[in-house]
Design an enzyme around this catalytic site. Structure first.
Site, PDB file in Angstrom:
ATOM      1  N   LYS A 112      13.180 -35.078   9.414  1.00 50.38           N
ATOM      2  CA  LYS A 112      12.047 -34.323   9.925  1.00 50.38           C
ATOM      3  C   LYS A 112      11.391 -34.980  11.130  1.00 50.38           C
ATOM      4  O   LYS A 112      10.821 -34.279  11.966  1.00 50.38           O
ATOM      5  CB  LYS A 112      11.018 -34.085   8.818  1.00 50.38           C
ATOM      6  CG  LYS A 112      11.503 -33.084   7.787  1.00 50.38           C
ATOM      7  CD  LYS A 112      10.352 -32.315   7.190  1.00 50.38           C
ATOM      8  CE  LYS A 112      10.854 -31.194   6.310  1.00 50.38           C
ATOM      9  NZ  LYS A 112       9.787 -30.506   5.588  1.00 50.38           N
ATOM     10  N   LYS A 199      23.847 -22.868   4.310  1.00 45.12           N
ATOM     11  CA  LYS A 199      23.018 -22.274   3.268  1.00 45.12           C
ATOM     12  C   LYS A 199      22.017 -21.284   3.857  1.00 45.12           C
ATOM     13  O   LYS A 199      21.701 -21.338   5.041  1.00 45.12           O
ATOM     14  CB  LYS A 199      22.343 -23.352   2.408  1.00 45.12           C
ATOM     15  CG  LYS A 199      21.290 -24.167   3.082  1.00 45.12           C
ATOM     16  CD  LYS A 199      20.669 -25.114   2.036  1.00 45.12           C
ATOM     17  CE  LYS A 199      19.380 -25.684   2.585  1.00 45.12           C
ATOM     18  NZ  LYS A 199      18.682 -26.577   1.702  1.00 45.12           N
ATOM     19  N   LYS A 202      15.674 -20.185   6.733  1.00 44.84           N
ATOM     20  CA  LYS A 202      14.887 -19.547   7.790  1.00 44.84           C
ATOM     21  C   LYS A 202      15.108 -20.217   9.131  1.00 44.84           C
ATOM     22  O   LYS A 202      15.057 -19.577  10.163  1.00 44.84           O
ATOM     23  CB  LYS A 202      13.396 -19.613   7.449  1.00 44.84           C
ATOM     24  CG  LYS A 202      12.973 -18.522   6.508  1.00 44.84           C
ATOM     25  CD  LYS A 202      11.517 -18.637   6.160  1.00 44.84           C
ATOM     26  CE  LYS A 202      11.255 -19.904   5.390  1.00 44.84           C
ATOM     27  NZ  LYS A 202      10.255 -19.813   4.340  1.00 44.84           N
TER      28      LYS A 202
END
Ligand code: TRP
Length: 337
Positions: A112, A199, A202
């Site tokens: 991240k 997978k 979004k």
């Protein structure tokens, strides 16, 4: 009567819920409610750790609350994290029982922080992002959770939670915190219908996920254009696209169609269009139900909001008790609540 075990889980308020989230997590939350004492949080403090829009956060938080209830989560299980500010207080205390080195080694932090650097205009990585798992530990331990239903990607955070609890217990000389266990339930893993090698998510863009509240027309269109066989699957093996459609059918609870179509596949007579139609019918039925429920909730917006404010307040009382005891144990001054 034996007391039920405590389950705690949480989800960040970031946009739509798709079938990957539903089959992979929320559906399981709903089932766990039958067997355990469950507390589920919408963690808005966590959502601030990445570049975010302050004008939208509250709207996303409430939208997620409505979505979760429409999907079957009981309102009395739900709380909004920022309505229980004791999470942040416990997080501070836990910071002082957390190894800095262990935080920098978290895989999610590494991923991240790279992502934050890309998406922010000024290469900004907040200290909150590094501290994220400590807040998560506070979410879990503040309610003395026995079990935390999480995906494999959260295993490291749960391990950290256990180290924090252990260090705290050692330092204060009391087995105060229960060491929580992960609850790995076998959950369906669904992939993007547009690219079944990744997978459903979004972040990859609109065609890579199916919103659980999707209208029939668009939903059918998305399934109709699902990739079945890119032509690179070795003979005798099922392609990822076809596997994914079968998985959606099974996860959606249409075992009968699953059985029949699987038989057709094994006999070499499966028509992809029939498989797609069955998947579309199954998801359309689910989504129609969810949309209806959500519309009902939205018609009573105020009541639902008040209900969740009340449940957050009731859950907060538990959190306050823990923080009071923790302050006592670690030598901080305390005021009576
Ligand atoms: N980190 C979790 C996720 O990204 C969300 C989360 C925050 C969480 N606090 C939690 C999950 C406590 C379980 C328990 O999915």
């Amino acid at each position: 009567m034996e007391q039920k075990k405590q389950v705690l889980s949480a989800i960040q308020p970031t946009g739509d819920i798709h079938y990957g989230n539903y089959f992979g997590a929320v559906q399981n939350w709903v089932k766990l409610q039958e067997q355990y004492d469950c507390i589920y949080g919408v963690v808005d403090y966590h959502a601030m750790t990445m570049p975010y829009n302050p004008k939208k956060l509250r709207e996303y938080t409430w939208e997620l609350i409505f979505n979760l209830i429409a999907l079957g989560v009981k309102p009395e299980s739900l709380f909004i994290q920022s309505l229980v500010p004791e999470h942040a207080e416990l997080c501070w205390i836990f910071n002082c029982f957390t190894s800095y080195g262990q935080l920098t080694r978290m895989t999610q932090f590494k991923d991240k922080s790279a992502q934050a650097q890309e998406t922010s205009e000024d290469n900004f990585i907040s200290a909150g992002l590094l501290d994220y798992p400590v807040l998560q530990a506070a979410d879990i331990l503040i309610y003395r959770a026995d079990y935390v239903p999480v995906g494999k990607d959260q295993e490291q955070h749960l391990e950290l939670t256990r180290s924090i609890a252990q260090r705290f217990n050692n330092q204060v000389g009391k087995e105060y915190f229960v060491l929580p266990e992960p609850l790995f339930t076998e959950v369906p893993k669904v992939r993007s219908t547009a690219d079944p090698t990744r997978k459903m998510s979004k972040s990859a863009g609109a065609k890579h996920y199916i919103n659980v509240f999707e209208e029939e027309k668009r939903l059918r269109k998305q399934i109709r254009s699902a990739v079945t066989d890119a032509g690179d699957t070795p003979t005798g093996q099922m392609s990822p696209g076809v596997q994914n459609l079968f998985e959606l059918l099974r996860a959606g609870g249409n075992q009968e169609a699953h059985g029949n179509l699987m038989q057709a596949y094994e006999q070499g007579g499966l028509k992809y269009v029939e498989l797609k139609d069955a998947v579309a019918d199954t998801l359309v039925a689910l989504s129609n139900g969810f949309r209806e429920k959500k519309a009902e909730l939205k018609a009573n917006k105020k009541e639902v909001k008040n209900q969740v404010k009340a449940s957050s307040a009731a859950i907060r009382a538990q959190a306050q008790q823990t923080v009071k005891e923790v302050k006592e144990l670690c030598g901080l001054s305390n005021v009576k609540f």
